[in-house]
Design a protein around this motif. Structure first.
Motif, mmCIF file in Angstrom:
data_model
loop_
_atom_site.group_PDB
_atom_site.id
_atom_site.type_symbol
_atom_site.label_atom_id
_atom_site.label_comp_id
_atom_site.label_asym_id
_atom_site.label_seq_id
_atom_site.Cartn_x
_atom_site.Cartn_y
_atom_site.Cartn_z
ATOM 1 N N GLY A 45 0.809 -1.212 0.000
ATOM 2 C CA GLY A 45 0.000 0.000 0.000
ATOM 3 C C GLY A 45 0.841 1.259 0.000
ATOM 4 N N GLY A 46 1.889 1.272 0.812
ATOM 5 C CA GLY A 46 2.757 2.443 0.866
ATOM 6 C C GLY A 46 3.402 2.740 -0.471
ATOM 7 N N PHE A 47 3.953 1.713 -1.089
ATOM 8 C CA PHE A 47 4.602 1.934 -2.385
ATOM 9 C C PHE A 47 3.593 2.239 -3.489
ATOM 10 N N PHE A 48 2.408 1.603 -3.446
ATOM 11 C CA PHE A 48 1.391 1.876 -4.461
ATOM 12 C C PHE A 48 0.944 3.332 -4.402
ATOM 13 N N VAL A 49 0.595 3.807 -3.209
ATOM 14 C CA VAL A 49 0.162 5.199 -3.056
ATOM 15 C C VAL A 49 1.291 6.141 -3.461
ATOM 16 N N SER A 50 2.507 5.795 -3.098
ATOM 17 C CA SER A 50 3.661 6.616 -3.457
ATOM 18 C C SER A 50 3.795 6.754 -4.973
ATOM 19 N N PHE A 51 3.685 5.635 -5.692
ATOM 20 C CA PHE A 51 3.805 5.684 -7.150
ATOM 21 C C PHE A 51 2.663 6.475 -7.790
ATOM 22 N N VAL A 52 1.458 6.329 -7.266
ATOM 23 C CA VAL A 52 0.317 7.077 -7.816
ATOM 24 C C VAL A 52 0.520 8.574 -7.624
ATOM 25 N N LEU A 53 0.926 8.981 -6.425
ATOM 26 C CA LEU A 53 1.152 10.402 -6.165
ATOM 27 C C LEU A 53 2.334 10.935 -6.974
ATOM 28 N N PHE A 54 3.362 10.106 -7.128
ATOM 29 C CA PHE A 54 4.494 10.462 -7.987
ATOM 30 C C PHE A 54 4.004 10.757 -9.402
ATOM 31 N N TYR A 55 3.170 9.872 -9.916
ATOM 32 C CA TYR A 55 2.609 10.039 -11.265
ATOM 33 C C TYR A 55 1.851 11.369 -11.386
ATOM 34 N N PHE A 56 0.977 11.652 -10.432
ATOM 35 C CA PHE A 56 0.182 12.879 -10.513
ATOM 36 C C PHE A 56 1.031 14.133 -10.318
ATOM 37 N N SER A 57 2.108 14.031 -9.571
ATOM 38 C CA SER A 57 2.972 15.197 -9.391
ATOM 39 C C SER A 57 3.641 15.603 -10.703
ATOM 40 N N LEU A 58 3.781 14.645 -11.615
ATOM 41 C CA LEU A 58 4.390 14.955 -12.911
ATOM 42 C C LEU A 58 3.507 15.859 -13.772
ATOM 43 N N HIS A 59 2.238 16.016 -13.396
ATOM 44 C CA HIS A 59 1.355 16.943 -14.107
ATOM 45 C C HIS A 59 1.695 18.395 -13.768
ATOM 46 N N TYR A 60 2.420 18.591 -12.658
ATOM 47 C CA TYR A 60 2.710 19.937 -12.175
ATOM 48 C C TYR A 60 4.193 20.304 -12.215
#
Length: 104
Positions: A37-52
């Motif tokens: 869960g920790g790594f999954f959420v981390s990767f998802v947030l990493f992905y969305f941060s690339l929009h900014y």
């Protein structure tokens, strides 16, 4: 918004690393959930941060803060050594992350 996402992603990377350490010691479902869960959420947030933010900023910040957080967590949760060279290395990583933030 991008900085908040990457800071939160780094936090969850640390949660994933702690979960991995705990799961390696004892195979329990809650530890597996922390790990995955920790790594999954981390990767998802990493992905969305690339929009900014640019990848050249996001990736080093994510890795640097995640690494620093994991080292601090291991020092305080798992009693790893707290030596001066180790702490100086962490300070250098954090100064580098702050330096990247200042370039934006």
């Amino acid at each position: 918004m991008g900085w908040l996402l990457i800071l939160t992603a780094s936090f969850f990377e640390v949660i994933g690393a702690i979960g991995l350490k705990l799961y390696a010691e004892q195979k329990k479902i809650i530890r597996l959930v922390l790990y995955w869960g920790g790594f999954f959420v981390s990767f998802v947030l990493f992905y969305f941060s690339l929009h900014y933010l640019e990848l050249s900023i996001v990736y080093p910040v994510w890795v640097g803060l995640g690494t620093s957080g994991a080292v601090f967590a291991n020092m305080f949760l798992f009693n790893e050594p707290k030596s001066l060279p180790r702490l100086l290395g962490l300070v250098i990583i954090i100064v580098g992350v702050v330096g990247l933030h200042m370039t934006m």
